[in-house]
Write an enzyme that holds these catalytic residues in place. Structure first.
Site, PDB file in Angstrom:
ATOM      1  N   ARG A 166       0.849  -1.189   0.000  1.00  0.00           N
ATOM      2  CA  ARG A 166       0.000   0.000   0.000  1.00  0.00           C
ATOM      3  C   ARG A 166       0.887   1.242   0.000  1.00  0.00           C
ATOM      4  NH1 ARG A 166      -2.258  -3.419   4.113  1.00  0.00           N
ATOM      5  NH2 ARG A 166      -4.389  -4.137   3.605  1.00  0.00           N
ATOM      6  N   LYS A 190      -2.356  -2.279   7.845  1.00  0.00           N
ATOM      7  CA  LYS A 190      -3.547  -1.750   8.514  1.00  0.00           C
ATOM      8  C   LYS A 190      -3.727  -2.419   9.873  1.00  0.00           C
ATOM      9  CE  LYS A 190      -6.368  -0.196   4.616  1.00  0.00           C
ATOM     10  NZ  LYS A 190      -7.673  -0.319   3.922  1.00  0.00           N
ATOM     11  N   HIS A 254      -1.850   2.615  -5.971  1.00  0.00           N
ATOM     12  CA  HIS A 254      -2.673   1.443  -5.665  1.00  0.00           C
ATOM     13  C   HIS A 254      -2.892   0.574  -6.894  1.00  0.00           C
ATOM     14  CE1 HIS A 254      -4.422   0.040  -1.959  1.00  0.00           C
ATOM     15  NE2 HIS A 254      -5.472  -0.414  -2.606  1.00  0.00           N
ATOM     16  N   ARG A 257      -0.461  -2.175  -6.798  1.00  0.00           N
ATOM     17  CA  ARG A 257      -0.887  -3.228  -5.855  1.00  0.00           C
ATOM     18  C   ARG A 257      -1.952  -4.116  -6.502  1.00  0.00           C
ATOM     19  NH1 ARG A 257      -1.463  -4.580  -0.256  1.00  0.00           N
ATOM     20  NH2 ARG A 257      -3.625  -4.789   0.453  1.00  0.00           N
ATOM     21  N   HIS A 280      -4.640  -8.790   3.780  1.00  0.00           N
ATOM     22  CA  HIS A 280      -6.087  -8.661   3.938  1.00  0.00           C
ATOM     23  C   HIS A 280      -6.537  -9.490   5.135  1.00  0.00           C
ATOM     24  CE1 HIS A 280      -6.874  -7.587  -0.571  1.00  0.00           C
ATOM     25  NE2 HIS A 280      -6.552  -6.523   0.157  1.00  0.00           N
ATOM     26  N   TYR A 289     -10.205  -9.894  -6.803  1.00  0.00           N
ATOM     27  CA  TYR A 289      -9.243 -10.096  -7.874  1.00  0.00           C
ATOM     28  C   TYR A 289      -9.562 -11.320  -8.716  1.00  0.00           C
ATOM     29  CZ  TYR A 289      -6.697  -6.490  -5.479  1.00  0.00           C
ATOM     30  OH  TYR A 289      -6.352  -5.296  -4.907  1.00  0.00           O
TER      31      TYR A 289
END
Length: 320
Positions: A166, A190, A254, A257, A280, A289
């Site tokens: 990210r 995150k 992004h 990514r 994730h 995806y």
């Protein structure tokens, strides 16, 4: 007030001071920041959404968060829609309300969460734009760049694509996070969760070239300005955009990514591995995806599956 003005810019009624509106939100935001380690950006977004909700409910004469009903929360969502807020933004505001009321229930300050029964408006799912492999090659495989910024910028792009990072993860990298000998980078993602991600050979080569030029003084950041200060997120966005435009490509960080994820999934088919590499928490986030190159997967099926091949001389479509 003109009803067509968006709530994002329209003046909101200020919630009254005191326990009933402000204090529960402040307690909730402290919980997010210090216990759940949610980013400052996310906390600010929650604060803005809850301030808008508090202003609406206070102006309607409601007494506080625990007294809200599902009908009143549904009315708030409808009010947002009438005033031009997008479905995605309404979803975000309702999510903030649900999270706050869940917090108050856990704390014993509310008896239930009526926001749980309020359905958010459906939003069309937007698939992320990904570069195809030829675009990536045209972007990254040119002559070796010369000059401080050019060498640094190529190293950033190579790392973004090589490891699927990210923007905030690249911006926050420090020298101690890189182990180019082992081809690994330690990333703070995150929720302050750290993960170890491989760094490909091209990216390692670009990073070594950059680190040989880098002047940082006592600054630990991997990517720094000429004056030795850590590059900010906006500066990284601007440098990526400028680098790509020189190659005739419109790009933001992004997208690299997204490209990393879609290319890796297309080649491996290993959804769990891609989930771990991307950091994730929910595999449902990674599953987007699987939709990026369905036609390619269909072509692979038609070519490879023995029962999918058409037999010469036989007409008709597939049997049901």
């Amino acid at each position: 007030m003109n009803a067509s003005v968006s709530p994002r810019t329209a003046p909101q009624p200020a919630p009254p001071p005191g326990e009933s509106w402000q204090e529960p939100v402040e307690s909730f935001l402290r919980h997010l920041a210090y216990e759940r380690r949610v980013s400052a950006h996310t906390c600010k977004a929650y604060g803005r959404d809850l301030a808008a909700a508090a202003g609406h409910f206070a102006a309607a004469g409601k007494s506080g968060w625990p007294a809200l009903t599902a009908v009143e929360i549904q009315g708030f969502a409808a009010w947002c829609h009438r005033n031009g807020l997008s479905g995605r933004s309404i979803q975000r505001r309702l999510s903030a309300l649900r999270s706050l009321l869940d917090f108050l229930v856990r704390e014993g300050r509310a008896e239930g969460n009526p926001a749980r029964s309020v359905r958010a408006p459906k939003v069309a799912r937007r698939l992320p734009r990904a570069l195809d492999p030829d675009e990536v090659a045209s972007l990254l495989d040119g002559p070796a760049p010369e000059g401080y910024e050019a060498v640094r910028d190529l190293a950033m792009l190579e790392l973004l694509y090589s490891s699927g990072l990210r923007l905030a993860e690249v911006q926050g990298l420090s020298l101690g996070d890189l182990d180019l000998g082992s081809g690994l980078v330690s990333v703070l993602g995150k929720g302050s969760k750290r993960r170890i991600v491989p760094v490909g050979g091209k990216a390692r080569e670009a990073l070594r070239r950059w680190l040989a030029l880098r002047f940082g003084g006592g600054e630990p950041a991997v990517f720094v300005t000429r004056s030795g200060r850590r590059l900010g997120a906006r500066a990284i966005q601007a440098r990526v955009r400028l680098f790509a435009r020189r190659h005739g490509i419109e790009l933001h960080p992004h997208m690299l990514r997204h490209s990393f994820a879609s290319h890796l999934l297309e080649s491996s088919g290993d959804l769990r591995a891609v989930q771990e590499l991307l950091g994730h928490a929910d595999i449902g986030t990674t599953q987007i995806y699987t939709h990026l190159d369905f036609q390619h997967l269909a072509d692979v099926y038609d070519t490879a599956h023995p029962r999918a091949r058409r037999v010469a001389g036989r007409g008709g479509g597939p049997r049901s």
